[in-house]
Write a protein that holds these residues in place. Structure first.
Motif, mmCIF file in Angstrom:
data_model
loop_
_atom_site.group_PDB
_atom_site.id
_atom_site.type_symbol
_atom_site.label_atom_id
_atom_site.label_comp_id
_atom_site.label_asym_id
_atom_site.label_seq_id
_atom_site.Cartn_x
_atom_site.Cartn_y
_atom_site.Cartn_z
ATOM 1 N N LEU A 6 37.462 -24.605 17.552
ATOM 2 C CA LEU A 6 38.805 -24.071 17.399
ATOM 3 C C LEU A 6 38.685 -22.556 17.364
ATOM 4 C CD1 LEU A 6 41.748 -24.993 16.898
ATOM 5 C CD2 LEU A 6 41.282 -24.752 14.470
ATOM 6 N N MET A 7 39.252 -21.895 18.356
ATOM 7 C CA MET A 7 39.094 -20.434 18.419
ATOM 8 C C MET A 7 40.420 -19.724 18.586
ATOM 9 S SD MET A 7 35.613 -19.873 20.639
ATOM 10 C CE MET A 7 35.153 -18.266 19.977
ATOM 11 N N LYS A 8 40.459 -18.535 18.016
ATOM 12 C CA LYS A 8 41.580 -17.646 18.244
ATOM 13 C C LYS A 8 41.400 -17.059 19.645
ATOM 14 C CE LYS A 8 44.043 -14.147 15.678
ATOM 15 N NZ LYS A 8 44.160 -13.485 14.394
ATOM 16 N N GLU A 11 39.013 -14.095 20.170
ATOM 17 C CA GLU A 11 37.591 -14.429 19.975
ATOM 18 C C GLU A 11 37.057 -15.153 21.212
ATOM 19 O OE1 GLU A 11 37.982 -15.707 15.248
ATOM 20 O OE2 GLU A 11 37.845 -17.227 16.784
ATOM 21 N N GLU A 35 40.960 -8.036 17.601
ATOM 22 C CA GLU A 35 39.823 -8.914 17.286
ATOM 23 C C GLU A 35 38.760 -8.822 18.379
ATOM 24 O OE1 GLU A 35 42.981 -9.878 17.248
ATOM 25 O OE2 GLU A 35 43.421 -10.659 15.246
ATOM 26 N N GLU A 38 36.366 -6.000 17.556
ATOM 27 C CA GLU A 38 35.672 -6.427 16.327
ATOM 28 C C GLU A 38 34.596 -7.463 16.675
ATOM 29 O OE1 GLU A 38 38.090 -8.506 13.462
ATOM 30 O OE2 GLU A 38 36.641 -8.197 11.866
ATOM 31 N N TYR A 39 34.981 -8.439 17.482
ATOM 32 C CA TYR A 39 34.056 -9.506 17.871
ATOM 33 C C TYR A 39 32.904 -8.938 18.697
ATOM 34 C CZ TYR A 39 32.795 -14.291 19.369
ATOM 35 O OH TYR A 39 32.151 -15.483 19.583
ATOM 36 N N GLN A 175 46.588 -14.320 19.969
ATOM 37 C CA GLN A 175 46.669 -14.526 18.517
ATOM 38 C C GLN A 175 46.706 -15.989 18.109
ATOM 39 O OE1 GLN A 175 46.452 -12.280 16.048
ATOM 40 N NE2 GLN A 175 46.076 -10.686 17.550
ATOM 41 N N MET A 177 45.623 -20.135 18.184
ATOM 42 C CA MET A 177 44.341 -20.832 18.168
ATOM 43 C C MET A 177 44.458 -22.113 18.960
ATOM 44 S SD MET A 177 43.131 -20.220 14.311
ATOM 45 C CE MET A 177 41.451 -20.510 14.715
ATOM 46 N N PHE B 59 51.838 -14.930 13.085
ATOM 47 C CA PHE B 59 51.620 -16.176 12.331
ATOM 48 C C PHE B 59 51.298 -15.929 10.848
ATOM 49 C CE2 PHE B 59 49.912 -17.145 16.698
ATOM 50 C CZ PHE B 59 51.002 -17.871 17.127
ATOM 51 N N ASN B 141 35.319 -26.932 12.505
ATOM 52 C CA ASN B 141 35.398 -26.775 13.957
ATOM 53 C C ASN B 141 35.523 -25.323 14.389
ATOM 54 O OD1 ASN B 141 35.297 -29.575 14.898
ATOM 55 N ND2 ASN B 141 37.081 -29.734 13.582
ATOM 56 N N ARG B 142 35.531 -24.419 13.418
ATOM 57 C CA ARG B 142 35.510 -23.005 13.781
ATOM 58 C C ARG B 142 34.051 -22.640 14.075
ATOM 59 N NH1 ARG B 142 38.425 -19.671 15.403
ATOM 60 N NH2 ARG B 142 38.385 -18.002 13.865
ATOM 61 N N LEU B 175 41.365 -29.969 14.770
ATOM 62 C CA LEU B 175 41.431 -29.390 16.123
ATOM 63 C C LEU B 175 42.891 -29.437 16.578
ATOM 64 C CD1 LEU B 175 38.277 -31.050 17.759
ATOM 65 C CD2 LEU B 175 38.645 -28.589 17.542
ATOM 66 N N ARG B 232 53.291 -23.367 13.747
ATOM 67 C CA ARG B 232 52.998 -23.520 15.165
ATOM 68 C C ARG B 232 54.231 -23.954 15.937
ATOM 69 N NH1 ARG B 232 48.256 -23.438 17.836
ATOM 70 N NH2 ARG B 232 48.140 -24.689 19.705
#
Lengths: 361, 242
Positions: A6-8, A11, A35, A38-39, A175, A177, B59, B141-142, B175, B232
């Motif tokens: 799970l990613m923004k 990233e 980000e 930063e990443y 922004q 995810m 968000f 999951n991150r 997820l 969301r």
């Protein structure tokens, strides 16, 4: 844990660039893409790459120009007003045929505008904000996974076409995810291989005086410059055929055909579902490549269609390309929000329904 | 899917101030908003949500001020009550009001990572008491918290930046709409490993409402928290492209 992570967006964009082979990142902070620097500052040095915060966007693009001219794979990111500042460097790099991957996480404008998402850089991206006759292939992802795949591929494409490639994302994609599958790391290009793979790159000629190379965009003789521009346009003509990407949906029996890209295409897809509940059939043309624009996709629109609607987060900048695509076959309407406001699916469905009612009456 | 009334007694029994920390994108905000709404639905106690996330531009929990307000929850955060997009990392003085009000239960939604949690420092005088519980939300999951070492590194970094001791873990492994019961169970396993290594208990396991059926999680029953995807928009989950 699962194969997916799970990613923004920001990233995932950064990781895709690294995995695709980018090793030189130059940037200057701007929301909503912060980000990324930063990443990159944490991750790119782990792979032998370099992160450098420039003193401005002008500095960043010219550092990228330098790194790429020396054969390195450079990646830069910014947001709308920052990309505006980079236009001179982009024009120079197109003329000098230097590859680069540029990511625009676009926001509302004009001017400094706001920090919420926008698509009003369409003309800037597709028509070029810099001077002279040049083109930049532009891809607009609609999901984080698609952005990852396009950025990953763009590193190779930039090298292949010897031209900057732009990824046009927006603040929401950056922004939000999503679960993504990250691609494998591309094999490393070693320093000693650059001369062989990129004979045009300035790697230092040493004793090899005969193979001295020059990277430049200055051509003082008009004939020389004209010949160079003609040569570039032969390349662009080829790119125009080979780089078209589009997704179409339900065009065969649609009364309304939407044209939308990026985040707006996702919202439009939900609007299409809402219209179906009302018994209205609607389809979608989603340009993935904004230049070259998928004009041919418009030939698939059937005679059942009553109206083509461009849905955008701008004042209708894509309308010009939609008009070229459909000629005089169908009326064209615009459904839009701007300033950083994201249209809702309900708003798009209601306005489309009203437009259809007016046409039917 | 069977609707089971969540057993939230364990939340009601928790301390007056609950600080929610965690890695970027671990789901702190969804967890905080969901917990506040569950508490509001269960009783008439005075409730507040303090949004200390001044790192994220989009968000943020204060964007859901309206839903929270209708449920009787006061929201405190940015100086600019109506300006959710201001790029100013500033907090209003009213943030302190619920912290000082002994009759108010308050959920504090901290910013992500150690850099986001650092904002807690200026309110430290309110947290050095036995009325405060500090939670760390873990999403297995991150990328950076997929394994035990990554998760513990983040917990240690947040503690080092704030001086707070993280009391317990929240398993929020998901997820989004692709979450399955197994996703939650795998995350629980990860938290069990963290528990063994650090001695921190698992405060609860979360599951997304309407996506995972809690009856598929029998071994986790007792401290299961349903999470709504309040932050969301629905169109984010319409499949398009890849």
């Amino acid at each position: 844990m699962s194969e997916k992570v799970l990613m923004k967006g920001n990233e995932a964009f950064s990781e895709a660039a690294i995995r695709g082979g980018s090793r030189y990142y130059f940037g200057y902070p701007i929301t909503p893409q912060n980000e990324i620097p930063e990443y990159m500052s944490q991750e790119i040095p782990k792979y032998g790459g370099a992160f450098l915060q420039a003193e401005s966007e002008l500095g960043a693009i010219n550092m990228a120009y330098g790194a790429a001219a020396a054969g390195g794979r450079a990646f830069i990111s910014s947001s709308s007003p920052g990309i505006a500042l980079m236009q001179e460097g982009i024009s120079f790099m197109c003329s000098a045929e230097v590859p680069l991957v540029i990511l625009n996480v676009s926001r509302g404008g004009p001017g400094i505008g706001g920090i919420h998402p926008g698509q009003a850089d369409y003309n800037q991206a597709t028509r070029g904000g810099g001077n002279g006759d040049y083109k930049v292939p532009v891809f607009a992802p609609s999901s984080i996974q698609e952005a990852v795949d396009l950025i990953y591929e763009a590193v190779e494409l930039a090298d292949y076409w010897q031209n900057p490639i732009m990824i046009f994302a927006d603040g929401i994609l950056a922004q939000m995810m999503e679960p993504v599958i990250l691609p494998e790391f591309k094999p490393e290009i070693k320093y000693e291989d650059i001369k062989k793979l990129k004979p045009w790159a300035i790697t230092g000629y040493g004793d090899d005086d005969a193979n001295r190379v020059t990277v430049k965009s200055l051509r003082m003789q008009p004939e020389d410059l004209e010949q160079h521009v003609d040569y570039l346009f032969e390349k662009y003509a080829k790119a125009e055929k080979e780089l078209v990407r589009v997704e179409t949906l339900g065009l065969e029996d649609a009364e309304i055909v939407f044209v939308a890209f990026g985040t707006t295409a996702r919202i439009t897809k939900e609007a299409i579902e809402l219209l179906a509940e009302e018994g209205i059939k609607a389809g979608l043309i989603r340009p993935i490549s904004l230049w070259p624009f998928p004009y041919n996709a418009f030939d698939q629109i059937s005679d059942k269609t009553k109206v083509v609607i461009s849905a955008e987060m701008s004042m209708g900048q894509m309308m010009q390309d939609v008009k070229i695509g459909i000629g005089k076959r169908f009326p064209i309407e615009l459904i839009n929000r701007t300033g950083g406001i994201i249209p809702t699916s309900l708003e798009i469905a209601q306005r489309a329904s009203e437009i259809l009612r007016t046409i039917n009456n | 899917m069977a609707e089971i009334m969540p057993e939230i007694g364990f939340i009601q029994e928790a301390s007056r101030k609950i600080i929610v920390t965690g890695h970027y994108g671990s789901g702190k905000t969804e967890f905080s908003v969901s917990m506040a709404l569950l508490l509001a639905a269960a009783s008439n106690e005075k409730l507040a949500l303090v949004d200390l996330d001044i790192v994220n531009p989009y968000f943020r929990s204060r964007e859901r001020r309206e839903i929270l307000g209708e449920a009787g929850i006061s929201v405190h955060g940015s100086v600019f009550q109506t300006e959710v997009t201001a790029e100013l990392p500033a907090l209003g003085a009213d943030v302190r009001a619920p912290l000082e009000d002994k009759n108010c239960r308050v959920i504090i939604d901290a910013g992500g990572n150690d850099s986001g949690a650092i904002v807690l420092n200026q309110f430290m005088k309110y947290f050095n008491d036995d009325e405060t519980t500090v939670l760390a939300v873990v999403n297995g999951n991150r990328p950076e918290t997929r394994n035990i070492d990554g998760a513990i590194t983040h917990i240690n970094a947040i503690e080092a930046a704030t001086g707070l001791i993280i009391n317990a873990l929240v398993n929020n492994s998901h997820l989004l709409r692709e979450t399955t019961a197994q996703t939650v169970i795998d995350g629980h396993e990860l938290c069990c490993q963290i528990r063994v290594k650090t001695g921190r208990e698992i405060w609860c396991d979360c599951y997304p409402v309407g996506i995972v059926d809690p009856s598929d999680l029998p071994e986790l029953s007792g401290r299961l928290m349903p999470l709504g995807l309040y932050m969301r928009p629905t169109w984010l989950d319409v499949g398009i492209g890849n």
